[in-house]
Design a protein around this motif. Structure first.
Motif, PDB file in Angstrom:
ATOM      1  N   GLU A  39       9.089  36.315 -43.168  1.00 48.91           N
ATOM      2  CA  GLU A  39       7.517  37.169 -43.219  1.00 48.91           C
ATOM      3  C   GLU A  39       7.521  38.569 -42.650  1.00 48.91           C
ATOM      4  O   GLU A  39       8.777  39.744 -42.827  1.00 48.91           O
ATOM      5  CB  GLU A  39       7.371  36.115 -41.058  1.00 48.91           C
ATOM      6  CG  GLU A  39       7.260  34.708 -41.365  1.00 48.91           C
ATOM      7  CD  GLU A  39       7.115  33.966 -40.397  1.00 48.91           C
ATOM      8  OE1 GLU A  39       7.500  35.191 -39.367  1.00 48.91           O
ATOM      9  OE2 GLU A  39       7.022  33.591 -40.642  1.00 48.91           O
ATOM     10  N   GLN A  40       6.417  38.887 -42.736  1.00 48.82           N
ATOM     11  CA  GLN A  40       7.023  40.654 -42.589  1.00 48.82           C
ATOM     12  C   GLN A  40       6.681  41.597 -41.272  1.00 48.82           C
ATOM     13  O   GLN A  40       6.554  40.157 -40.349  1.00 48.82           O
ATOM     14  CB  GLN A  40       5.442  41.014 -42.657  1.00 48.82           C
ATOM     15  CG  GLN A  40       5.246  41.345 -44.647  1.00 48.82           C
ATOM     16  CD  GLN A  40       5.666  41.877 -45.136  1.00 48.82           C
ATOM     17  OE1 GLN A  40       5.386  43.276 -45.535  1.00 48.82           O
ATOM     18  NE2 GLN A  40       6.767  41.614 -45.759  1.00 48.82           N
ATOM     19  N   ASN A  41       7.980  42.372 -41.249  1.00 47.36           N
ATOM     20  CA  ASN A  41       7.771  42.220 -40.025  1.00 47.36           C
ATOM     21  C   ASN A  41       9.047  41.479 -38.911  1.00 47.36           C
ATOM     22  O   ASN A  41       9.417  41.784 -37.454  1.00 47.36           O
ATOM     23  CB  ASN A  41       6.708  42.636 -38.511  1.00 47.36           C
ATOM     24  CG  ASN A  41       5.866  43.932 -39.154  1.00 47.36           C
ATOM     25  OD1 ASN A  41       6.069  44.443 -39.791  1.00 47.36           O
ATOM     26  ND2 ASN A  41       4.604  42.992 -39.536  1.00 47.36           N
ATOM     27  N   PHE A  42      10.018  40.480 -39.633  1.00 45.79           N
ATOM     28  CA  PHE A  42      11.164  40.215 -39.221  1.00 45.79           C
ATOM     29  C   PHE A  42      11.968  41.421 -39.196  1.00 45.79           C
ATOM     30  O   PHE A  42      12.685  40.632 -37.662  1.00 45.79           O
ATOM     31  CB  PHE A  42      11.038  38.743 -40.063  1.00 45.79           C
ATOM     32  CG  PHE A  42      12.572  38.191 -40.031  1.00 45.79           C
ATOM     33  CD1 PHE A  42      11.883  37.131 -39.746  1.00 45.79           C
ATOM     34  CD2 PHE A  42      14.136  38.639 -40.091  1.00 45.79           C
ATOM     35  CE1 PHE A  42      13.270  35.934 -39.046  1.00 45.79           C
ATOM     36  CE2 PHE A  42      15.080  37.704 -39.596  1.00 45.79           C
ATOM     37  CZ  PHE A  42      14.511  36.636 -39.327  1.00 45.79           C
ATOM     38  N   LEU A  43      12.003  41.451 -39.154  1.00 46.45           N
ATOM     39  CA  LEU A  43      13.611  42.517 -39.406  1.00 46.45           C
ATOM     40  C   LEU A  43      13.284  43.776 -37.973  1.00 46.45           C
ATOM     41  O   LEU A  43      12.286  44.554 -38.378  1.00 46.45           O
ATOM     42  CB  LEU A  43      13.460  43.394 -40.419  1.00 46.45           C
ATOM     43  CG  LEU A  43      14.444  42.325 -42.220  1.00 46.45           C
ATOM     44  CD1 LEU A  43      14.585  43.190 -43.218  1.00 46.45           C
ATOM     45  CD2 LEU A  43      15.642  42.297 -41.412  1.00 46.45           C
ATOM     46  N   GLU A  44      14.369  43.925 -37.345  1.00 47.55           N
ATOM     47  CA  GLU A  44      14.239  44.951 -36.648  1.00 47.55           C
ATOM     48  C   GLU A  44      13.860  46.092 -37.053  1.00 47.55           C
ATOM     49  O   GLU A  44      15.139  46.730 -37.588  1.00 47.55           O
ATOM     50  CB  GLU A  44      15.292  44.703 -35.402  1.00 47.55           C
ATOM     51  CG  GLU A  44      15.546  45.570 -33.942  1.00 47.55           C
ATOM     52  CD  GLU A  44      15.834  45.125 -32.935  1.00 47.55           C
ATOM     53  OE1 GLU A  44      16.255  46.259 -32.441  1.00 47.55           O
ATOM     54  OE2 GLU A  44      16.526  44.173 -33.236  1.00 47.55           O
TER      55      GLU A  44
END
Length: 326
Positions: free
Chosen positions: A195-200
């Protein structure tokens, strides 16, 4: 989230100067969350602490030390959930250009792994300048920019890279760094099926920045006397402690730049034929390009802020004191 093949191996291979350190920082920060049923991004180089802090790393594998298949086997032994594996190391791009690499990749595929490759490219003029600065910063280069431009061949390497992976049937995604600079993490997430913005997002937005003209010329002079070991005295502290300083294009004469621009226009054509239009290389005209560079005859070309001088003086002073104690 998309379903994953249990034997999938994702390879982010760089290439150099396309935001790899930033992406590796985000992946290190997100490793625990990724491992909760998504993707295994293992710390096989003990680099996560540095990556989380926003410092320069080589990712979670080092293909110059062991063959890629060894890292895959090692990670899969500690993969209790049979998760897809993810590796990031910009030296893998060069590794894949070696004569023996097609056979090595075939062996990985024969062992039941499905390879998926992500490579960021960068417009040749912008990339050549950044790569040149990197060789001065980290590799002890003592050549001027005009000499470096004569041996720059990266678009041709990208062409070989794409053709080799296509022949092996490896799913390959090429993304132009210049067009996606502000959304690198989104490109990575889309490629991984996240999902978009999953990664910190790392707190430090700029990792492994390029240098100013003053920093470049100072490092060049130290390289001529000390070689690449001098990077720990000049470039490393400046880039790590002052990450937000805006880099500068080096100085060059128009007649030195023009042949490079013409050569790159020819070099990118066969690569662009294999890429989606939105990921294609862009080469400016000589009139557009020369405006980015300083004039070698400008006496005001080089300057240092007080912060830069403080960082240099502090590092050199510690080094001198350490020598006196020996």
């Amino acid at each position: 989230m998309n379903s994953h093949n249990r034997r999938t191996v994702y390879l982010h291979v760089g290439h150099g100067k396309t935001g790899s350190s930033f992406l590796q920082s985000a992946l290190a920060l997100s490793a625990d969350r990724l491992a909760q049923g998504h993707i295994l991004y293992p710390d096989l180089t003990n680099s996560f602490a540095a990556a989380k802090a926003g410092r320069i790393t080589s990712g979670n594998i080092h293909v110059d030390k062991s063959p890629l298949i060894e890292f895959i086997r090692q990670a899969d032994k500690n993969n209790p959930g049979d998760l897809p594996l993810l590796f990031s190391n910009e030296m893998t791009f060069g590794y894949m250009l070696r004569p023996e690499s097609p056979e090595r990749l075939k062996k990985i595929i024969e062992e039941g792994y499905e390879l998926k490759v992500l490579c960021f490219t960068r417009n040749p003029l912008d990339h050549a300048v950044s790569l040149y600065q990197q060789t001065v910063k980290r590799s002890g280069n003592t050549k001027e920019l005009a000499d470096f431009l004569q041996v720059y061949r990266v678009p041709g390497e990208v062409l070989r890279f794409i053709k080799m992976l296509n022949e092996l049937g490896v799913e390959t995604r090429i993304s132009n760094y210049n067009n996606n600079k502000k959304r690198l993490l989104n490109v990575l997430e889309d490629w991984l099926g996240l999902e978009q913005n999953f990664l910190e997002k790392p707190e430090r937005k700029t990792v492994n920045r390029s240098v100013t003209n003053g920093e470049l010329m100072l490092q060049l002079e130290f390289n001529r006397h000390l070689g690449k070991r001098s990077s720990s005295l000049i470039s490393d502290p400046l880039c790590n402690q002052l990450p937000d300083i805006k880099s500068e294009y080096p100085a060059i004469y128009r007649e030195e730049l023009a042949p490079f621009i013409e050569r790159m226009k020819q070099a990118v054509a066969p690569v662009n034929a294999l890429l989606p239009p939105e990921e294609a290389y862009v080469v400016p005209s000589i009139d557009e390009a020369i405006q980015k560079f300083g004039n070698p005859d400008d006496p005001q070309l080089m300057s240092f802020s007080r912060q830069q001088l403080e960082v240099i003086a502090r590092k050199l002073s510690k080094f001198i004191i350490s020598l006196e104690k020996e």
